[in-house]
Design a protein around this motif. Structure first.
Motif, mmCIF file in Angstrom:
data_model
loop_
_atom_site.group_PDB
_atom_site.id
_atom_site.type_symbol
_atom_site.label_atom_id
_atom_site.label_comp_id
_atom_site.label_asym_id
_atom_site.label_seq_id
_atom_site.Cartn_x
_atom_site.Cartn_y
_atom_site.Cartn_z
ATOM 1 N N ASP A 46 0.829 -1.210 0.000
ATOM 2 C CA ASP A 46 0.000 0.000 0.000
ATOM 3 C C ASP A 46 0.864 1.262 0.000
ATOM 4 O OD1 ASP A 46 -2.322 -1.418 -0.071
ATOM 5 O OD2 ASP A 46 -2.721 -1.300 2.085
ATOM 6 N N LYS A 47 1.942 1.223 0.757
ATOM 7 C CA LYS A 47 2.832 2.389 0.812
ATOM 8 C C LYS A 47 3.535 2.598 -0.529
ATOM 9 C CE LYS A 47 3.591 2.024 5.788
ATOM 10 N NZ LYS A 47 2.553 3.039 6.050
ATOM 11 N N ILE A 48 3.870 1.507 -1.201
ATOM 12 C CA ILE A 48 4.487 1.623 -2.528
ATOM 13 C C ILE A 48 3.507 2.265 -3.512
ATOM 14 C CG2 ILE A 48 5.348 0.293 -4.492
ATOM 15 C CD1 ILE A 48 6.513 -1.710 -2.475
ATOM 16 N N VAL A 98 10.364 0.306 6.367
ATOM 17 C CA VAL A 98 8.974 0.760 6.423
ATOM 18 C C VAL A 98 8.864 2.118 7.103
ATOM 19 C CG1 VAL A 98 6.686 0.259 7.350
ATOM 20 C CG2 VAL A 98 8.058 -1.584 6.373
ATOM 21 N N LYS A 99 9.534 2.278 8.234
ATOM 22 C CA LYS A 99 9.422 3.531 8.991
ATOM 23 C C LYS A 99 9.935 4.735 8.200
ATOM 24 C CE LYS A 99 8.256 5.701 12.731
ATOM 25 N NZ LYS A 99 6.832 5.803 13.113
ATOM 26 N N PRO A 100 11.122 4.654 7.559
ATOM 27 C CA PRO A 100 11.561 5.787 6.737
ATOM 28 C C PRO A 100 10.576 6.124 5.621
ATOM 29 C CG PRO A 100 13.400 4.320 7.154
ATOM 30 C CD PRO A 100 12.184 3.631 7.661
ATOM 31 N N MET A 101 9.944 5.102 5.041
ATOM 32 C CA MET A 101 8.958 5.364 3.991
ATOM 33 C C MET A 101 7.742 6.084 4.563
ATOM 34 S SD MET A 101 7.872 5.310 0.909
ATOM 35 C CE MET A 101 8.445 4.111 -0.290
ATOM 36 N N GLU A 102 7.324 5.703 5.766
ATOM 37 C CA GLU A 102 6.195 6.387 6.402
ATOM 38 C C GLU A 102 6.498 7.870 6.598
ATOM 39 O OE1 GLU A 102 5.487 4.298 10.004
ATOM 40 O OE2 GLU A 102 4.292 2.707 9.069
#
Length: 445
Positions: A46-48, A98-102
């Motif tokens: 979903d983040k991608i 994941v956290k850096p992408m958030e």
């Protein structure tokens, strides 16, 4: 000591699978140890998707810091996830990213803050994905149907050879034995409508399973194209005491004159829709006017038990059973006329999506006697999940669906029931010799 003992008892209870109830207000944080989940996988994907949506709003040729970071983080996450489908397949590196992408997505939301436009873009991406999935499903369904209609090379060669041999016979030698039994109601009559020369499997298993094979009359209804090959097959391999009748549907005056035109209105190449053989079964009382009862087979069945008890079943005024048809009641209730009404209706409405089956349901509504399910087990030609114990207890098993056992796409775990009774050596030699001829023709070409 008491506290220690209590703790040990509680631990034993947990080990044995018992978990004490939650106290009031306690959160359920217990995790099922062996359950594979995909929560993290979905979250990362979903983040991608969200990152790609933001990138679509960047000006063409933009190389700003936020755009560069989005591209870089997206590639990193895509590489980290790869083809993983469960959370347990994720590497620690993927989880760390994941956290850096958030944080980056939060920054992007401040830069690209046109929410309606972003929502529209996400809906468009979702729509395009659904379209691609549907296209793949349609292609898979088409290829499956194409494979189902393909005749194996060995059988195609066999059919041509049998046809050639049939026409080389003198007319008097083309006659089947025991024709006096064809319409004798004292015999047990079975019928199959088919254009498949391989339907001999049904006949063989029926005779092998019968306690009184000499009382069986087997009627085969086919078309002009396959009549010579099927006739020759039985002429070569029929036993002297067997009674087999081969009928040509094209020579019968039972179908309406405009039947072919009605079939062509379906504008389909699927034989379920346009083959007269698929619909001719609704004219059984007209095809066999002298019979009172008959058992209708499909050519993709295997008989595993003696079926003689079918003839003593009380039909209770019904017209058809799961595997049995009462022609007398059929005539009284004029169900062929009912079928014709629905047939004509089907040319204007989507009644034919599954061939003649929906029309049959309508025609014989409340006219069917429910027999024990062990008489007839279906689902061996599709993804049905039918159990082995049900198959082995059944009197007749049916390879309904496109995954026929003689095709490469057939279900491997069900093929063994089709091949349970091997062909007699002289029949096997016919098939093998036909295959050898085919190989020589290919090599010569």
């Amino acid at each position: 000591m008491k506290r220690v003992k209590f703790y040990q008892q509680s631990t034993n209870l947990l080990i044995n699978g018992f978990q004490p109830p939650l106290s009031k207000g306690e959160k359920n944080t217990r995790v099922q140890p062996n359950r594979a989940t995909d929560v993290k996988i979905k979250e990362i994907r979903d983040k991608i998707i969200q990152a790609k949506a933001y990138l679509n709003f960047a000006p063409p040729g933009s190389n700003s810091q936020i755009v560069r970071e989005l591209r870089g983080r997206t590639k990193e996450l895509e590489r980290s996830v790869g083809d993983a489908t469960k959370d347990k397949d994720l590497s620690k590196g993927a989880l760390r990213r994941v956290k850096p992408m958030e944080n980056l997505l939060y920054k992007a939301s401040r830069v690209f803050n046109n929410c309606p436009a972003i929502a529209t873009k996400l809906r468009a991406m979702n729509y395009n994905t659904e379209e691609q999935v549907q296209a793949q499903k349609n292609q898979a369904a088409y290829l499956m149907q194409l494979a189902a209609r393909t005749t194996p090379k060995g059988l195609h060669c066999l059919s041509m050879r049998l046809t050639s041999e049939y026409f080389s016979l003198d007319p008097e030698k083309r006659q089947m034995p025991n024709q006096q039994n064809y319409y004798d109601p004292n015999f047990n009559h079975y019928v199959v409508f088919s254009d498949n020369v391989w339907l001999l499997q049904s006949l063989l298993t029926l005779r092998y399973s019968s306690k009184e094979p000499e009382r069986i009359v087997f009627h085969v209804v086919t078309d002009s194209l396959n009549y010579p090959a099927i006739s020759m097959w039985f002429l070569l391999n029929i036993q002297s005491r067997a009674t087999i009748q081969i009928l040509n549907i094209d020579d019968m005056d039972v179908l309406p004159p405009d039947y072919d035109q009605l079939l062509m209105k379906q504008n389909s190449n699927d034989p379920r829709f346009i083959s007269p053989l698929n619909h001719a079964r609704f004219y059984l009382p007209d095809i066999f006017p002298g019979l009172k009862k008959i058992v209708l087979f499909d050519h993709d069945v295997v008989v595993q038990r003696d079926l003689s008890r079918l003839w003593s079943i009380d039909m209770k005024g019904k017209v058809v059973g799961a595997v049995e048809t009462c022609l007398e009641e059929w005539r009284i209730r004029k169900l062929t006329s009912t079928y014709i009404k629905y047939f004509n209706l089907g040319t204007k409405r989507p009644l034919w999506k599954a061939g003649s089956l929906p029309i049959g349901w309508l025609t014989f509504y409340r006219q069917t006697l429910a027999l024990d399910k062990r008489w007839h087990v279906m689902g061996l030609g599709r993804e049905s999940g039918v159990k082995a114990v049900d198959i082995e207890q059944a009197a007749v098993i049916h390879y309904d669906g496109v995954m026929k056992p003689w095709l490469d796409i057939g279900k491997e775990n069900y093929k063994r029931y089709w091949n349970t009774r091997p062909l007699p050596s002289h029949l096997l030699a016919t098939v093998q010799s036909s295959s050898l001829i085919r190989k020589k023709q290919i090599q010569t070409a």
